[in-house]
Design an enzyme around this catalytic site. Structure first.
Site, mmCIF file in Angstrom:
data_model
loop_
_atom_site.group_PDB
_atom_site.id
_atom_site.type_symbol
_atom_site.label_atom_id
_atom_site.label_comp_id
_atom_site.label_asym_id
_atom_site.label_seq_id
_atom_site.Cartn_x
_atom_site.Cartn_y
_atom_site.Cartn_z
ATOM 1 N N SER A 61 0.794 -1.233 0.000
ATOM 2 C CA SER A 61 0.000 0.000 0.000
ATOM 3 C C SER A 61 0.824 1.279 0.000
ATOM 4 O O SER A 61 0.256 2.374 -0.092
ATOM 5 C CB SER A 61 -0.947 0.010 1.203
ATOM 6 N N LYS A 64 0.045 3.777 -2.593
ATOM 7 C CA LYS A 64 -0.972 4.833 -2.474
ATOM 8 C C LYS A 64 -0.366 6.228 -2.358
ATOM 9 O O LYS A 64 -1.088 7.216 -2.489
ATOM 10 C CB LYS A 64 -1.888 4.529 -1.287
ATOM 11 N N SER A 121 -5.929 3.362 4.763
ATOM 12 C CA SER A 121 -5.340 2.646 3.630
ATOM 13 C C SER A 121 -6.412 1.974 2.782
ATOM 14 O O SER A 121 -6.284 0.819 2.378
ATOM 15 C CB SER A 121 -4.327 1.606 4.126
ATOM 16 N N LYS A 224 2.971 6.703 4.690
ATOM 17 C CA LYS A 224 2.116 5.589 4.281
ATOM 18 C C LYS A 224 2.758 4.257 4.601
ATOM 19 O O LYS A 224 3.940 4.031 4.358
ATOM 20 C CB LYS A 224 1.832 5.659 2.772
#
Length: 391
Positions: A61, A64, A121, A224
């Site tokens: 993730s 992202k 997320s 993140k």
């Protein structure tokens, strides 16, 4: 305006590759357990520490970051607003994993979608925003790859918006640092990545940040997390102390605890060993200068950019400055016109040149004022005319 950063150990020219500063430190020395790591100073992108930074790895993730970057670019370019309503498609709703539990036909603002993506997320939120911005997820992925090429991310290829394991979806620690730096140029993103807990849907849906450093690390403001069975545990962690913003990227840590401890070790190393000295700040007044043929005789001159140096703590920062102004400055002038240069040198070598610009505008004199000034010079020697005098 863009900050300009130069470093004590090496000065990077515009076309020169980034510099690495850690000397003799190993991952074991710092307590790092991961496949690849990098520690970067945000404003310049110079590297303070790296280990295996260019290996192509799944990043889960952390993907992202690119999704959020394209959203923030669209917001800051005025293509969309944070208050725009985004409709959820059946395709977006179908995504599992970490989600914000979107329902087909539901509408949320871009603001709420960003909260879901940055804090929870949300895979479904990424797809909903991709479809809103590009019309389809695949078209948005093309935009992601185009942006990666534009940024010089040589070891990156995206197959989806959220980082779910898929063949030919990869990046590197260095490339993650590049897109992280680009994202945090959009300062509004910190309104989302620094959230610890929040709610959506009028308080009905609770959000808790997957990045535990936000709560437990002093100065943490992003960025993140990511984890899948293939990527293991990943993180791009950002933190700021005393005007120094660092980015620590950790890929392929065996456990979640080890990704956070590795990121913390990198950030601790950076903050313990380096400091930022700001030599000049954008907007700082330099001096007043004479203006020829203007309705005003003078105009203030300010620095167009910020110049800072990052030095090893305990080291010296031998900086000298030289002001070079245009020989003659004529009206008319607009605010922001360049009228000079500040040359900044270290140990006799030029490391930056900062534009010096006008703080305000100055109109050109009309013919009436020019004649009046000419007559005043003849009859009064240029002195200011008293109210009871006449020309």
């Amino acid at each position: 305006m863009k900050k300009i950063i130069c470093f004590l150990i090496c000065v990077c020219s515009i076309m020169q590759s980034v510099c690495v500063f850690a000397e003799g430190e190993t991952a074991a020395d710092l307590g790092i357990n991961a496949k690849a790591v990098i520690l970067v100073e945000e404003s310049s992108g110079n590297v303070l520490y790296e280990d295996n930074p260019d290996e192509r790895l799944p990043i889960a993730s952390v993907t992202k970051i690119m999704t959020m970057l394209l959203i923030m670019e669209a917001v800051d370019d005025g293509k969309i607003t944070l208050d725009d309503m985004v409709s959820v498609s059946e395709n977006a709703m179908s995504y599992g994993g970490s989600t914000m539990f979107l329902e087909t036909g539901e509408q949320l603002t871009v603001n709420d979608m960003l909260k879901g993506i940055a804090v929870a997320s949300a895979n479904d939120g990424c797809v909903a925003m991709a479809e809103y911005l590009a019309g389809s997820e695949s078209a948005f992925v093309d935009m992601m790859n185009d942006k990666a090429r534009e940024l010089g991310m040589e070891n990156t290829h995206f197959m989806n918006t959220n980082g779910l394991d898929e063949d030919d979806h990869y990046s590197s620690a260095r490339d993650v640092s590049i897109m992280s730096r680009e994202l945090i140029k959009h300062k509004t993103i910190f309104n989302y990545t620094s959230i610890w807990m929040d709610t959506l849907r009028g308080g009905k849906f609770q959000l808790a940040n997957t990045n535990k450093l936000i709560r437990f690390y002093d100065g943490a403001n992003g960025l993140k997390t990511g984890s899948t069975s293939k990527a293991l545990c990943c993180l791009s962690a950002s933190a700021k102390r005393n005007d120094m913003q660092l980015i620590a990227v950790v890929l392929g840590a065996p456990t979640s605890a080890q990704r956070f401890s590795s990121a913390k070790a990198l950030l601790d190393y950076g903050f313990a060993n380096y400091s930022v000295n700001t030599q000049i700040t954008a907007g700082d007044k330099i001096q007043d200068v004479k203006v020829e043929k203007g309705v005003d005789d003078e105009v203030s001159v300010v620095a167009a950019d910020t110049f800072s140096t990052l030095i090893k703590k305990g080291g010296e920062d031998n900086i000298t400055t030289e002001i070079i102004m245009n020989e003659v400055i004529y009206a008319p002038l607009e605010a922001g016109d360049k009228v000079g240069t500040m040359k900044i040198s270290r140990d006799g070598q030029t490391v930056a040149e900062i534009d010096l610009i006008t703080a305000g505008s100055v109109e050109k004199k009309g013919i009436g004022l020019i004649i009046k000034d000419f007559l005043r010079t003849i009859f009064y020697g240029g002195r200011t005319v008293a109210q009871n005098d006449s020309v």
